[in-house]
Design an enzyme around this catalytic site. Structure first.
Site, PDB file in Angstrom:
ATOM      1  N   LEU A 240      36.228  33.445  41.472  1.00 34.55           N
ATOM      2  CA  LEU A 240      37.691  33.524  41.530  1.00 34.55           C
ATOM      3  C   LEU A 240      38.243  32.838  42.771  1.00 34.55           C
ATOM      4  O   LEU A 240      37.673  32.948  43.865  1.00 34.55           O
ATOM      5  CB  LEU A 240      38.144  34.981  41.583  1.00 34.55           C
ATOM      6  CG  LEU A 240      38.328  35.759  40.291  1.00 34.55           C
ATOM      7  CD1 LEU A 240      38.660  37.198  40.639  1.00 34.55           C
ATOM      8  CD2 LEU A 240      39.425  35.158  39.423  1.00 34.55           C
ATOM      9  N   HIS A 241      39.361  32.156  42.602  1.00 34.86           N
ATOM     10  CA  HIS A 241      40.171  31.747  43.740  1.00 34.86           C
ATOM     11  C   HIS A 241      40.819  33.017  44.314  1.00 34.86           C
ATOM     12  O   HIS A 241      41.183  33.924  43.561  1.00 34.86           O
ATOM     13  CB  HIS A 241      41.250  30.769  43.277  1.00 34.86           C
ATOM     14  CG  HIS A 241      41.968  30.087  44.396  1.00 34.86           C
ATOM     15  ND1 HIS A 241      42.861  30.749  45.223  1.00 34.86           N
ATOM     16  CD2 HIS A 241      41.940  28.792  44.834  1.00 34.86           C
ATOM     17  CE1 HIS A 241      43.348  29.908  46.112  1.00 34.86           C
ATOM     18  NE2 HIS A 241      42.802  28.718  45.896  1.00 34.86           N
ATOM     19  N   PRO A 242      40.979  33.112  45.649  1.00 35.40           N
ATOM     20  CA  PRO A 242      41.577  34.329  46.226  1.00 35.40           C
ATOM     21  C   PRO A 242      42.922  34.723  45.618  1.00 35.40           C
ATOM     22  O   PRO A 242      43.214  35.918  45.504  1.00 35.40           O
ATOM     23  CB  PRO A 242      41.720  33.978  47.714  1.00 35.40           C
ATOM     24  CG  PRO A 242      40.600  33.009  47.969  1.00 35.40           C
ATOM     25  CD  PRO A 242      40.496  32.199  46.707  1.00 35.40           C
TER      26      PRO A 242
END
Length: 353
Positions: A240-242
């Site tokens: 996941l991207h943050p």
């Protein structure tokens, strides 16, 4: 944001977006909001999206599948300021196919060598074509720690359940994979760019403008053997991207499956599940509206008015399950209901003290 329980009861309102929300959504599109940043920054494109959504909410015709539904979240204690948005695509791939990579393992066995290999592979597929898609979760970071994100995400599921004939019985949501501000994307650089001579930002822009088909046609139709990818691409797969962590955590709590599909661009997880299996939908039931003061927390519930064109949802304390739900005049006005009207409610597990 730290709020008292009483401050949050009836404070937030989820409703359909309308063209008059254009300026507020432009602001959100340009801010560093938390979530999946799929709002177009082009004014004309954003207005077109708002107008399409308005028509979908207002239509009494049988759903065709091409509808999109865009919601906004307001803080009623801040003069109705719009603090977030989220959406639904009724049937992605309506005019084409909706592509994903399906994650699978194949087993190869050699009896002569006494060897057995279990190999991770990615298969380009369009399994999720026609599956209703949750899109564009986007919220002001100041509100990320409270109840507002719960309403923004789960309120869509309440709407889908009450208008089930307009949606698929399966729901999916794409979640962003790792990428940096300079346009670097480990998964795209390790996979897509080898077959499509374009950097990640350009590929994403093409996807927004022309859809997935033009890129998917040039991706390999045969399985991709994950062990043959470079280390960075393997690491990024399913990560996941943050900015996606908050909406993803809500989807996980709802009961979405995370193990089967990833995005063809950045390798982020694409989750899916049957609509009727999701927590909010399973808990949905009717309660009659009454005049009074909404109960306080710490136990909370979603409260909706059960309509389509005038859909409204907010948050209230759960109180006694067997009784009518008391709402004050301000909350009733926000939901556009009167005492005696039927409400739809769904309990939240989250507690806020």
């Amino acid at each position: 944001m730290t709020d008292t329980l009483r401050d949050q009861a009836g404070r937030f309102l989820l409703r359909p977006a309308v063209p008059d929300d254009l300026a507020a959504l432009e602001r959100l599109a340009h801010e560093r909001a938390i979530g999946i940043s799929s709002l177009p920054t082009d004014r004309a494109a954003l207005l077109d999206k708002l107008e399409r959504s308005e028509r979908a909410f207002a239509s009494e015709d049988e759903a065709s599948g091409e509808e999109i539904y865009l919601f906004v979240l307001q803080d009623l204690q801040e003069a109705g300021r719009i603090i977030g948005t989220s959406g639904i695509e009724a049937s992605p791939g309506f005019q084409d196919r909706f592509y994903s990579y399906r994650s699978e393992f194949i087993v190869q066995v050699s009896d002569e060598l006494g060897t057995r290999n279990r190999i991770h592979t990615l298969h380009l597929c369009h399994d999720l074509t026609g599956v209703s898609l949750l899109t564009g979760f986007h919220i002001d970071p100041a509100y990320a720690g409270g109840l507002a994100p719960q309403l923004l995400s789960r309120g869509r599921l309440m709407f889908m359940a009450q208008q089930a004939e307009r949606f698929s019985d399966r729901v999916a949501a794409e979640n962003p994979g790792p990428a940096d501000e300079d346009g670097g994307c480990p998964f795209w650089d390790g996979v897509g760019r080898r077959f499509f001579d374009m950097d990640y930002p350009s590929a994403e822009a093409l996807n927004r403008g022309q859809g997935q088909g033009s890129i998917a046609e040039l991706l390999p139709q045969s399985p991709i053997y994950v062990p043959l990818l470079d280390e960075a691409a393997q690491w990024a797969l399913g990560q996941l991207h943050p900015v996606g962590e908050l909406p993803f955590s809500i989807l996980m709590d709802e009961g979405f499956d995370t193990d089967t599909y990833v995005n063809i661009y950045d390798g982020g997880p694409t989750v899916e599940e049957r609509l009727q299996s999701l927590k909010t939908v399973r808990r949905l039931h009717g309660r009659r509206c009454a005049d009074g003061v909404a109960p306080g927390g710490p136990r909370w519930q979603l409260v909706g008015n059960g309509r389509r064109g005038e859909f409204r949802a907010t948050l209230a304390g759960r109180g006694d399950e067997g009784q009518d739900l008391a709402l004050d005049a301000a909350a009733r006005a926000a939901l556009r209901v009167e005492p005696g009207d039927m409400l739809l409610v769904a309990a939240l597990d989250m507690e806020l003290a």
